[in-house]
Motif scaffolding. Structure first.
Motif, PDB file in Angstrom:
ATOM      1  N   GLU A   1       0.837  -1.193   0.000  1.00  0.00           N
ATOM      2  CA  GLU A   1       0.000   0.000   0.000  1.00  0.00           C
ATOM      3  C   GLU A   1       0.877   1.249   0.000  1.00  0.00           C
ATOM      4  OE1 GLU A   1      -2.850  -0.053   3.206  1.00  0.00           O
ATOM      5  OE2 GLU A   1      -2.822  -2.240   3.201  1.00  0.00           O
ATOM      6  N   PRO A   2       0.668   2.161  -0.974  1.00  0.00           N
ATOM      7  CA  PRO A   2       1.450   3.403  -0.971  1.00  0.00           C
ATOM      8  C   PRO A   2       1.008   4.307   0.177  1.00  0.00           C
ATOM      9  CG  PRO A   2      -0.200   3.465  -2.699  1.00  0.00           C
ATOM     10  CD  PRO A   2      -0.268   2.094  -2.091  1.00  0.00           C
ATOM     11  N   GLN A   3       1.975   5.044   0.744  1.00  0.00           N
ATOM     12  CA  GLN A   3       1.651   5.983   1.818  1.00  0.00           C
ATOM     13  C   GLN A   3       1.860   7.428   1.383  1.00  0.00           C
ATOM     14  OE1 GLN A   3       4.018   4.072   5.070  1.00  0.00           O
ATOM     15  NE2 GLN A   3       2.070   4.293   6.135  1.00  0.00           N
ATOM     16  N   HIS A   4       2.931   7.684   0.634  1.00  0.00           N
ATOM     17  CA  HIS A   4       3.231   9.048   0.174  1.00  0.00           C
ATOM     18  C   HIS A   4       3.784   8.994  -1.240  1.00  0.00           C
ATOM     19  CE1 HIS A   4       2.674  10.547   4.206  1.00  0.00           C
ATOM     20  NE2 HIS A   4       3.565   9.684   4.665  1.00  0.00           N
ATOM     21  N   GLY A   5       3.340   9.913  -2.079  1.00  0.00           N
ATOM     22  CA  GLY A   5       3.921  10.097  -3.406  1.00  0.00           C
ATOM     23  C   GLY A   5       4.087   8.824  -4.213  1.00  0.00           C
ATOM     24  N   GLY A   6       2.969   8.205  -4.585  1.00  0.00           N
ATOM     25  CA  GLY A   6       3.064   6.937  -5.303  1.00  0.00           C
ATOM     26  C   GLY A   6       3.550   5.867  -4.341  1.00  0.00           C
ATOM     27  N   TYR A   7       4.635   5.201  -4.695  1.00  0.00           N
ATOM     28  CA  TYR A   7       5.184   4.156  -3.829  1.00  0.00           C
ATOM     29  C   TYR A   7       6.524   4.578  -3.221  1.00  0.00           C
ATOM     30  CZ  TYR A   7       1.557   0.958  -5.343  1.00  0.00           C
ATOM     31  OH  TYR A   7       0.345   0.366  -5.566  1.00  0.00           O
ATOM     32  N   ALA A   8       6.757   5.885  -3.108  1.00  0.00           N
ATOM     33  CA  ALA A   8       8.006   6.360  -2.503  1.00  0.00           C
ATOM     34  C   ALA A   8       8.123   5.852  -1.069  1.00  0.00           C
ATOM     35  CB  ALA A   8       8.069   7.877  -2.537  1.00  0.00           C
ATOM     36  N   VAL A   9       7.027   5.886  -0.319  1.00  0.00           N
ATOM     37  CA  VAL A   9       6.940   5.270   1.010  1.00  0.00           C
ATOM     38  C   VAL A   9       5.737   4.337   0.956  1.00  0.00           C
ATOM     39  CG1 VAL A   9       6.591   5.654   3.475  1.00  0.00           C
ATOM     40  CG2 VAL A   9       7.905   7.309   2.142  1.00  0.00           C
ATOM     41  N   SER A  10       5.940   3.090   1.389  1.00  0.00           N
ATOM     42  CA  SER A  10       4.850   2.115   1.308  1.00  0.00           C
ATOM     43  C   SER A  10       4.870   1.198   2.518  1.00  0.00           C
ATOM     44  CB  SER A  10       4.959   1.308   0.015  1.00  0.00           C
ATOM     45  OG  SER A  10       6.220   0.660  -0.056  1.00  0.00           O
ATOM     46  N   LYS A  11       3.821   0.377   2.618  1.00  0.00           N
ATOM     47  CA  LYS A  11       3.727  -0.542   3.751  1.00  0.00           C
ATOM     48  C   LYS A  11       3.008  -1.825   3.353  1.00  0.00           C
ATOM     49  CE  LYS A  11      -0.667   1.112   5.563  1.00  0.00           C
ATOM     50  NZ  LYS A  11      -1.410   1.558   6.724  1.00  0.00           N
ATOM     51  N   ARG A  12       3.209  -2.850   4.185  1.00  0.00           N
ATOM     52  CA  ARG A  12       2.514  -4.135   4.053  1.00  0.00           C
ATOM     53  C   ARG A  12       2.066  -4.555   5.442  1.00  0.00           C
ATOM     54  NH1 ARG A  12       3.185  -7.154  -0.576  1.00  0.00           N
ATOM     55  NH2 ARG A  12       4.741  -6.423  -2.041  1.00  0.00           N
ATOM     56  N   SER A  13       0.823  -4.993   5.576  1.00  0.00           N
ATOM     57  CA  SER A  13       0.343  -5.548   6.840  1.00  0.00           C
ATOM     58  C   SER A  13       0.567  -7.054   6.795  1.00  0.00           C
ATOM     59  CB  SER A  13      -1.145  -5.250   7.036  1.00  0.00           C
ATOM     60  OG  SER A  13      -1.338  -3.855   7.147  1.00  0.00           O
ATOM     61  N   VAL A  14       1.265  -7.583   7.797  1.00  0.00           N
ATOM     62  CA  VAL A  14       1.637  -8.998   7.816  1.00  0.00           C
ATOM     63  C   VAL A  14       1.301  -9.608   9.171  1.00  0.00           C
ATOM     64  CG1 VAL A  14       3.519  -8.677   6.164  1.00  0.00           C
ATOM     65  CG2 VAL A  14       3.987  -8.572   8.609  1.00  0.00           C
ATOM     66  N   THR A  15       1.362 -10.928   9.213  1.00  0.00           N
ATOM     67  CA  THR A  15       1.248 -11.658  10.468  1.00  0.00           C
ATOM     68  C   THR A  15       2.428 -12.605  10.564  1.00  0.00           C
ATOM     69  OG1 THR A  15      -1.174 -11.539  10.408  1.00  0.00           O
ATOM     70  CG2 THR A  15      -0.197 -13.188  11.874  1.00  0.00           C
ATOM     71  N   PHE A  16       3.237 -12.421  11.612  1.00  0.00           N
ATOM     72  CA  PHE A  16       4.333 -13.344  11.891  1.00  0.00           C
ATOM     73  C   PHE A  16       3.776 -14.493  12.722  1.00  0.00           C
ATOM     74  CE2 PHE A  16       6.673  -9.147  12.069  1.00  0.00           C
ATOM     75  CZ  PHE A  16       7.319  -9.287  10.852  1.00  0.00           C
ATOM     76  N   GLU A  17       4.349 -15.690  12.543  1.00  0.00           N
ATOM     77  CA  GLU A  17       3.989 -16.782  13.427  1.00  0.00           C
ATOM     78  C   GLU A  17       5.261 -17.447  13.917  1.00  0.00           C
ATOM     79  OE1 GLU A  17       1.437 -19.605  11.451  1.00  0.00           O
ATOM     80  OE2 GLU A  17       3.001 -20.298  10.118  1.00  0.00           O
ATOM     81  N   TYR A  18       5.240 -17.867  15.187  1.00  0.00           N
ATOM     82  CA  TYR A  18       6.391 -18.509  15.797  1.00  0.00           C
ATOM     83  C   TYR A  18       5.927 -19.410  16.932  1.00  0.00           C
ATOM     84  CZ  TYR A  18       5.896 -14.677  19.171  1.00  0.00           C
ATOM     85  OH  TYR A  18       5.403 -13.788  20.098  1.00  0.00           O
ATOM     86  N   LEU A  19       6.805 -20.300  17.358  1.00  0.00           N
ATOM     87  CA  LEU A  19       6.486 -21.183  18.473  1.00  0.00           C
ATOM     88  C   LEU A  19       6.883 -20.537  19.788  1.00  0.00           C
ATOM     89  CD1 LEU A  19       7.592 -24.674  17.133  1.00  0.00           C
ATOM     90  CD2 LEU A  19       5.272 -23.885  17.575  1.00  0.00           C
ATOM     91  N   ARG A  20       6.019 -20.625  20.747  1.00  0.00           N
ATOM     92  CA  ARG A  20       6.303 -20.095  22.085  1.00  0.00           C
ATOM     93  C   ARG A  20       6.770 -21.227  22.975  1.00  0.00           C
ATOM     94  NH1 ARG A  20       4.444 -19.039  27.132  1.00  0.00           N
ATOM     95  NH2 ARG A  20       4.667 -16.921  27.848  1.00  0.00           N
TER      96      ARG A  20
END
Length: 118
Positions: A99-118
């Motif tokens: 997802e672009p945040q500023h000025g096209g894709y100059a600054v962008s982000k991705r929402s993710v989910t990490f998974e690990y064993l506790r």
């Protein structure tokens, strides 16, 4: 083991963490169900946002995702609560939508989910 690249900013603000308790439950005819521990280690899911400061960083991340961890590999991330290194992977190998945040894709982000064993 691979490490999440330094140019990726991991944002945990507003994120969530959940885990499956790893129990086996038996329903009873009367009264409460019986429970017992089914797994000693449980899978923890940690939501986060990956932020990229440049378009080149987002392209380099995709290269790292496809060629270094080969979509399903484990890598080291900073733990959300302690800041210590933790071995994790992307849940279902999903890196979310860019997802672009500023000025096209100059600054962008991705929402993710990490998974690990506790």
């Amino acid at each position: 083991m691979a490490q999440l690249p330094e140019y990726v900013n991991v944002l945990y603000s507003g994120s969530s963490e959940k885990f499956d308790p790893g129990i086996i439950q038996s329903e009873m005819e009367k009264g409460l169900s019986k429970m017992r521990v089914g797994q000693h280690r449980v899978v923890v899911e940690q939501a986060a946002v990956l932020q990229f400061k440049t378009a080149e960083d987002s392209l380099a991340f995709e290269d790292w995702y496809f060629n270094t961890i080969r979509r399903i590999g484990f890598f080291t991330i900073p733990d959300a609560r302690t800041g210590l290194p933790r071995s994790a992977r992307f849940k279902n190998a999903d890196i979310g939508t860019l997802e672009p945040q500023h000025g096209g894709y100059a600054v962008s982000k991705r929402s993710v989910t990490f998974e690990y064993l506790r």
